[in-house]
Motif scaffolding. Structure first.
Motif, PDB file in Angstrom:
ATOM      1  N   VAL A  62       0.846  -1.207   0.000  1.00 46.04           N
ATOM      2  CA  VAL A  62       0.000   0.000   0.000  1.00 46.04           C
ATOM      3  C   VAL A  62       0.874   1.247   0.000  1.00 46.04           C
ATOM      4  N   ALA A  63       1.923   1.255   0.806  1.00 48.76           N
ATOM      5  CA  ALA A  63       2.818   2.412   0.853  1.00 48.76           C
ATOM      6  C   ALA A  63       3.497   2.651  -0.494  1.00 48.76           C
ATOM      7  N   ILE A  64       3.912   1.568  -1.158  1.00 45.81           N
ATOM      8  CA  ILE A  64       4.578   1.695  -2.459  1.00 45.81           C
ATOM      9  C   ILE A  64       3.613   2.227  -3.505  1.00 45.81           C
ATOM     10  N   VAL A  65       2.408   1.692  -3.537  1.00 49.65           N
ATOM     11  CA  VAL A  65       1.415   2.147  -4.515  1.00 49.65           C
ATOM     12  C   VAL A  65       1.042   3.606  -4.265  1.00 49.65           C
ATOM     13  N   THR A  66       0.886   3.980  -3.004  1.00 52.33           N
ATOM     14  CA  THR A  66       0.550   5.365  -2.668  1.00 52.33           C
ATOM     15  C   THR A  66       1.664   6.307  -3.097  1.00 52.33           C
ATOM     16  N   ALA A  67       2.904   5.955  -2.815  1.00 60.11           N
ATOM     17  CA  ALA A  67       4.038   6.797  -3.214  1.00 60.11           C
ATOM     18  C   ALA A  67       4.128   6.897  -4.729  1.00 60.11           C
ATOM     19  N   SER A  68       3.890   5.800  -5.411  1.00 56.27           N
ATOM     20  CA  SER A  68       3.932   5.814  -6.873  1.00 56.27           C
ATOM     21  C   SER A  68       2.834   6.702  -7.446  1.00 56.27           C
ATOM     22  N   ALA A  69       1.636   6.621  -6.872  1.00 59.59           N
ATOM     23  CA  ALA A  69       0.538   7.463  -7.342  1.00 59.59           C
ATOM     24  C   ALA A  69       0.851   8.938  -7.099  1.00 59.59           C
ATOM     25  N   ALA A  70       1.463   9.244  -5.975  1.00 62.56           N
ATOM     26  CA  ALA A  70       1.828  10.636  -5.687  1.00 62.56           C
ATOM     27  C   ALA A  70       2.872  11.138  -6.681  1.00 62.56           C
ATOM     28  N   ARG A  71       3.861  10.283  -6.990  1.00 66.19           N
ATOM     29  CA  ARG A  71       4.871  10.685  -7.987  1.00 66.19           C
ATOM     30  C   ARG A  71       4.241  10.897  -9.353  1.00 66.19           C
ATOM     31  N   ASP A  72       3.339   9.994  -9.755  1.00 63.47           N
ATOM     32  CA  ASP A  72       2.667  10.136 -11.049  1.00 63.47           C
ATOM     33  C   ASP A  72       1.840  11.412 -11.096  1.00 63.47           C
ATOM     34  N   ALA A  73       1.142  11.717 -10.008  1.00 67.80           N
ATOM     35  CA  ALA A  73       0.333  12.930  -9.969  1.00 67.80           C
ATOM     36  C   ALA A  73       1.217  14.170 -10.070  1.00 67.80           C
ATOM     37  N   ALA A  74       2.355  14.161  -9.382  1.00 70.13           N
ATOM     38  CA  ALA A  74       3.277  15.300  -9.457  1.00 70.13           C
ATOM     39  C   ALA A  74       3.834  15.456 -10.865  1.00 70.13           C
ATOM     40  N   THR A  75       4.157  14.348 -11.500  1.00 68.39           N
ATOM     41  CA  THR A  75       4.663  14.404 -12.874  1.00 68.39           C
ATOM     42  C   THR A  75       3.596  14.924 -13.822  1.00 68.39           C
TER      43      THR A  75
END
Length: 128
Positions: A62-75
């Motif tokens: 869950v932490a990895i998916v959340t961090a990945s989604a945050a990075r994608d949103a920032a990009t």
């Protein structure tokens, strides 16, 4: 004693054999039950450890998916800001050489964040 053995009928022999087998089975059970109890205890402990590991793995996922989604949103946000800045810059409406425009679109569409843009769809489906 010899007379006792001769005096037994077939039913007596059957009862004696059944009694002997019952005593052997009870003895076997008494000998092996502590080992089976230890095995059950060990299995329960192993299952508890496995459940803890699975829970930890789920939290990590869950932490990895959340961090990945945050990075994608920032990009995606940065890409949109860059696009808006380019389109609002002076000279943005000036004609551009078609070859330069195509090269620029290809370069932008190669970025993961831009692949969903409508103008990138034809480039994604094109075969080299």
């Amino acid at each position: 004693m010899r007379d006792l053995w001769r005096a037994l009928s077939p039913a007596g022999w059957a009862i004696g054999a059944a009694l002997a087998l019952t005593m052997l089975a009870a003895g076997w059970w008494l000998i092996t039950e502590p080992g089976r109890a230890r095995a059950r205890t060990n299995l329960a402990a192993a299952e508890a450890i496995q459940a803890q590991g699975q829970a930890a793995a789920g939290r990590d996922a869950v932490a990895i998916v959340t961090a990945s989604a945050a990075r994608d949103a920032a990009t995606d946000r940065q890409t949109q800001e860059n696009r808006d800045a380019i389109l609002a810059a002076p000279g943005a409406s000036a004609p551009v050489d078609p070859a330069v425009g195509a090269a620029g679109r290809r370069a932008v569409c190669l970025r993961h964040a831009s692949r969903r843009l409508p103008e990138c769809q034809p480039l994604q489906s094109a075969r080299p």
